[in-house]
Write a protein that holds these residues in place. Structure first.
Motif, PDB file in Angstrom:
ATOM      1  N   TRP A  70      46.834  32.097  46.229  1.00 60.34           N
ATOM      2  CA  TRP A  70      46.233  31.591  44.998  1.00 60.34           C
ATOM      3  C   TRP A  70      44.808  31.092  45.225  1.00 60.34           C
ATOM      4  N   TRP A  71      44.607  30.389  46.322  1.00 63.02           N
ATOM      5  CA  TRP A  71      43.309  29.729  46.519  1.00 63.02           C
ATOM      6  C   TRP A  71      42.163  30.731  46.636  1.00 63.02           C
ATOM      7  N   THR A  72      42.412  31.845  47.243  1.00 59.79           N
ATOM      8  CA  THR A  72      41.342  32.828  47.480  1.00 59.79           C
ATOM      9  C   THR A  72      41.247  33.878  46.379  1.00 59.79           C
ATOM     10  N   ALA A  73      42.066  33.743  45.338  1.00 59.75           N
ATOM     11  CA  ALA A  73      42.084  34.763  44.279  1.00 59.75           C
ATOM     12  C   ALA A  73      40.728  34.974  43.617  1.00 59.75           C
ATOM     13  N   PRO A  74      39.943  33.942  43.304  1.00 61.37           N
ATOM     14  CA  PRO A  74      38.671  34.197  42.609  1.00 61.37           C
ATOM     15  C   PRO A  74      37.722  35.109  43.379  1.00 61.37           C
ATOM     16  N   GLU A  75      37.670  34.974  44.692  1.00 61.24           N
ATOM     17  CA  GLU A  75      36.798  35.840  45.485  1.00 61.24           C
ATOM     18  C   GLU A  75      37.442  37.208  45.721  1.00 61.24           C
ATOM     19  N   ARG A  76      38.749  37.206  45.968  1.00 58.89           N
ATOM     20  CA  ARG A  76      39.448  38.470  46.235  1.00 58.89           C
ATOM     21  C   ARG A  76      39.359  39.406  45.025  1.00 58.89           C
ATOM     22  N   ILE A  77      39.610  38.858  43.852  1.00 57.81           N
ATOM     23  CA  ILE A  77      39.547  39.670  42.635  1.00 57.81           C
ATOM     24  C   ILE A  77      38.095  40.015  42.316  1.00 57.81           C
ATOM     25  N   GLY A  78      37.197  39.099  42.619  1.00 53.22           N
ATOM     26  CA  GLY A  78      35.772  39.381  42.425  1.00 53.22           C
ATOM     27  C   GLY A  78      35.314  40.585  43.218  1.00 53.22           C
ATOM     28  N   ASP A  79      35.819  40.731  44.431  1.00 57.44           N
ATOM     29  CA  ASP A  79      35.448  41.890  45.243  1.00 57.44           C
ATOM     30  C   ASP A  79      35.977  43.189  44.644  1.00 57.44           C
ATOM     31  N   ARG A  80      37.139  43.125  43.987  1.00 61.31           N
ATOM     32  CA  ARG A  80      37.666  44.334  43.354  1.00 61.31           C
ATOM     33  C   ARG A  80      36.805  44.727  42.154  1.00 61.31           C
ATOM     34  N   ILE A  81      36.363  43.746  41.397  1.00 59.83           N
ATOM     35  CA  ILE A  81      35.483  44.034  40.262  1.00 59.83           C
ATOM     36  C   ILE A  81      34.127  44.529  40.762  1.00 59.83           C
ATOM     37  N   ALA A  82      33.679  43.981  41.891  1.00 62.30           N
ATOM     38  CA  ALA A  82      32.374  44.373  42.447  1.00 62.30           C
ATOM     39  C   ALA A  82      32.283  45.878  42.649  1.00 62.30           C
ATOM     40  N   SER A  83      33.369  46.489  43.090  1.00 62.54           N
ATOM     41  CA  SER A  83      33.334  47.930  43.335  1.00 62.54           C
ATOM     42  C   SER A  83      33.161  48.726  42.055  1.00 62.54           C
ATOM     43  N   LEU A  84      33.484  48.125  40.905  1.00 65.32           N
ATOM     44  CA  LEU A  84      33.363  48.818  39.622  1.00 65.32           C
ATOM     45  C   LEU A  84      31.998  48.631  38.981  1.00 65.32           C
ATOM     46  N   LEU A 205      31.212  52.403  32.400  1.00 64.47           N
ATOM     47  CA  LEU A 205      30.098  53.211  32.907  1.00 64.47           C
ATOM     48  C   LEU A 205      29.539  52.573  34.173  1.00 64.47           C
ATOM     49  N   PRO A 206      28.820  53.334  34.988  1.00 59.87           N
ATOM     50  CA  PRO A 206      28.222  52.771  36.200  1.00 59.87           C
ATOM     51  C   PRO A 206      27.179  51.711  35.843  1.00 59.87           C
ATOM     52  N   VAL A 207      27.128  50.642  36.643  1.00 59.26           N
ATOM     53  CA  VAL A 207      26.183  49.548  36.384  1.00 59.26           C
ATOM     54  C   VAL A 207      25.104  49.484  37.468  1.00 59.26           C
ATOM     55  N   GLY A 208      25.515  49.485  38.728  1.00 57.26           N
ATOM     56  CA  GLY A 208      24.548  49.490  39.826  1.00 57.26           C
ATOM     57  C   GLY A 208      23.826  48.170  40.017  1.00 57.26           C
ATOM     58  N   LEU A 209      24.564  47.059  40.061  1.00 61.05           N
ATOM     59  CA  LEU A 209      23.921  45.748  40.198  1.00 61.05           C
ATOM     60  C   LEU A 209      23.056  45.651  41.446  1.00 61.05           C
ATOM     61  N   VAL A 299      34.269  55.722  38.720  1.00 66.55           N
ATOM     62  CA  VAL A 299      33.564  55.243  37.533  1.00 66.55           C
ATOM     63  C   VAL A 299      32.693  56.353  36.956  1.00 66.55           C
ATOM     64  N   ASP A 300      32.181  57.223  37.794  1.00 67.31           N
ATOM     65  CA  ASP A 300      31.392  58.357  37.293  1.00 67.31           C
ATOM     66  C   ASP A 300      32.256  59.283  36.435  1.00 67.31           C
ATOM     67  N   ALA A 301      33.503  59.498  36.849  1.00 70.29           N
ATOM     68  CA  ALA A 301      34.412  60.328  36.055  1.00 70.29           C
ATOM     69  C   ALA A 301      34.730  59.655  34.727  1.00 70.29           C
ATOM     70  N   VAL A 302      34.880  58.340  34.753  1.00 68.63           N
ATOM     71  CA  VAL A 302      35.122  57.584  33.525  1.00 68.63           C
ATOM     72  C   VAL A 302      33.943  57.740  32.568  1.00 68.63           C
ATOM     73  N   ARG A 303      32.738  57.641  33.109  1.00 68.95           N
ATOM     74  CA  ARG A 303      31.555  57.780  32.271  1.00 68.95           C
ATOM     75  C   ARG A 303      31.461  59.187  31.669  1.00 68.95           C
ATOM     76  N   ALA A 304      31.742  60.189  32.468  1.00 66.37           N
ATOM     77  CA  ALA A 304      31.679  61.560  31.966  1.00 66.37           C
ATOM     78  C   ALA A 304      32.669  61.762  30.830  1.00 66.37           C
TER      79      ALA A 304
END
Length: 398
Positions: A70-84, A205-209, A299-304
């Motif tokens: 539970w304690w590390t969830a904010p960063e762990r889930i953040g890394d999963r979103i980061a890839s998107l 769609l791709p963001v590319g932060l 994500v590229d396939a999603v955008r297409a």
């Protein structure tokens, strides 16, 4: 003509590489085109949430902060979103609402500047209202002036007095996609910092932060990321800014030693500085489970597919709907289009009510805008053809 479009829809669905993802969601026979407001439920989430409630909370109880992660969830889930959204790990933390994170990001950007000559905070004049409310409050609290600006005019307005700029990647009402790379570059050329709201682009769609040098970004998780109603939002702080990022909401969760309970605040390293208080574990772990539907998805396939869906919808509307009954507010150019289509329509409230009654779920933006969101993971081309056909039937009856 309707038979021809229906046949084309069937052929497009048969060739769709993402078609198999639809079975991952709990859907009925309705055409669900409101994923830009609330994404559909991934079918496996209820069992995962039941485990969190019954076993992790019910049996392990407080031990779950460590044993269940539970304690590390904010960063762990953040890394999963980061890839998107095109970010390397360690730059996104999940928690709080989008509004709270907008406040952190805007105030944090002004503090990163630390330059009294930079007196202005520019905000998208067409932004979702709350972003404007929050930005105006953040400007007052930091002694800056809020300056609403149309993104199309940004380059001519931004200058040496600009501290930070808050922009929406995709306009919530029209579905217009703004040019994040070019606008970020213009903001940096003026010496200001770029803060982007990704609510209507992340997962569509791709963001590319990282690629485009965005400074800070925020976003929700209940639209195209399917995290569930009110699921926690996230904040991105580029690695180069993390050591100096001064959150206006320092909390015990963002302390370098949170359990020391010392009276003085010492910020943690990295994106953890974006945390505030105790994470909302039930909704956060529902979000984590929801993100499983992205495993192996490009994500590229999603955008297409998104562009193909919206193109096909516009073609069907043009074919089925009598000329002059609706006006498309969404740009035709792919480079300027998000993953929704907005149609201006006379008597729009009645039209949307009737569409929903007939199993086509979109949403309304008063007074006269019908919004249709296209989530490529579960919307197919047959859905699109049906939605346009039913729309034409409703308008014909009017």
């Amino acid at each position: 003509m309707s038979e021809h479009l229906a046949q084309r829809a069937a052929a497009l669905d048969a060739a769709d590489e993402l078609a198999g993802a639809r079975k991952l969601f709990a859907l009925d026979d309705a055409v669900y085109l409101d994923g830009n407001s609330l994404g559909a439920l991934p079918a496996h989430v209820p069992d995962r949430v039941a485990d969190v409630v019954r076993r992790q909370w019910g049996e392990l109880r407080i031990r779950s902060w460590d044993e269940s992660g539970w304690w590390t969830a904010p960063e762990r889930i953040g890394d999963r979103i980061a890839s998107l959204v095109g970010a390397a790990p360690g730059q996104i933390v999940v928690g709080d609402s989008t509004s709270v994170n907008v406040f952190k990001a805007v105030v944090g950007a002004v503090r990163l500047q630390d330059d009294p000559a930079r007196t202005d905070v520019l905000v998208d004049a067409t932004t979702f209202p709350t972003d404007g409310y929050i930005a105006e409050s953040a400007a007052r609290m930091t002694g800056r002036r809020i300056v609403p600006v149309d993104p199309a005019d940004l380059v001519s307005v931004i200058g040496p007095s600009t501290a930070a700029v808050l922009l929406n990647h995709v306009d919530y009402r029209s579905g217009r996609l703004h040019d994040l790379p070019a606008l970020t570059a213009a903001i940096h050329d003026a010496g200001a910092l770029a803060v982007w709201d990704l609510c209507h682009s992340a997962g569509a769609l791709p963001v590319g932060l990282d690629e485009h040098g965005v400074d800070l970004a925020v976003g929700c998780t209940y639209k195209y990321l399917n995290g569930g109603p009110g699921s926690p939002a996230y904040i991105y702080v580029a690695e180069r800014h993390q050591a100096a990022f001064d959150s206006p909401l320092p909390g015990w969760n963002s302390h370098t030693d949170p359990f020391a309970m010392t009276p003085g605040f010492e910020p943690a390293d990295g994106a953890v500085r974006g945390r505030v208080g105790t994470p909302d574990i039930l909704s956060m772990l529902a979000l984590e489970a929801s993100l499983d539907v992205w495993d192996g998805v490009s994500v590229d396939a999603v955008r297409a597919k998104s562009l193909a869906l919206t193109d096909f919808f516009l073609e069907c509307v043009e074919t089925y709907v009598p000329q002059g009954r609706v006006t498309c507010l969404t740009p035709g150019k792919h480079a300027e289009r998000g993953s929704q289509i907005a149609l201006r329509c006379e008597d729009a409230p009645r039209v949307m009510r009737e569409l929903i009654t007939r199993g086509v779920i979109g949403d309304l933006r008063r007074p006269d805008v019908l919004r249709f969101g296209f989530t490529p993971l579960y919307v197919g081309f047959a859905d699109v053809e049906r939605a346009a056909r039913v729309l034409s039937e409703v308008l014909a009856e009017a």
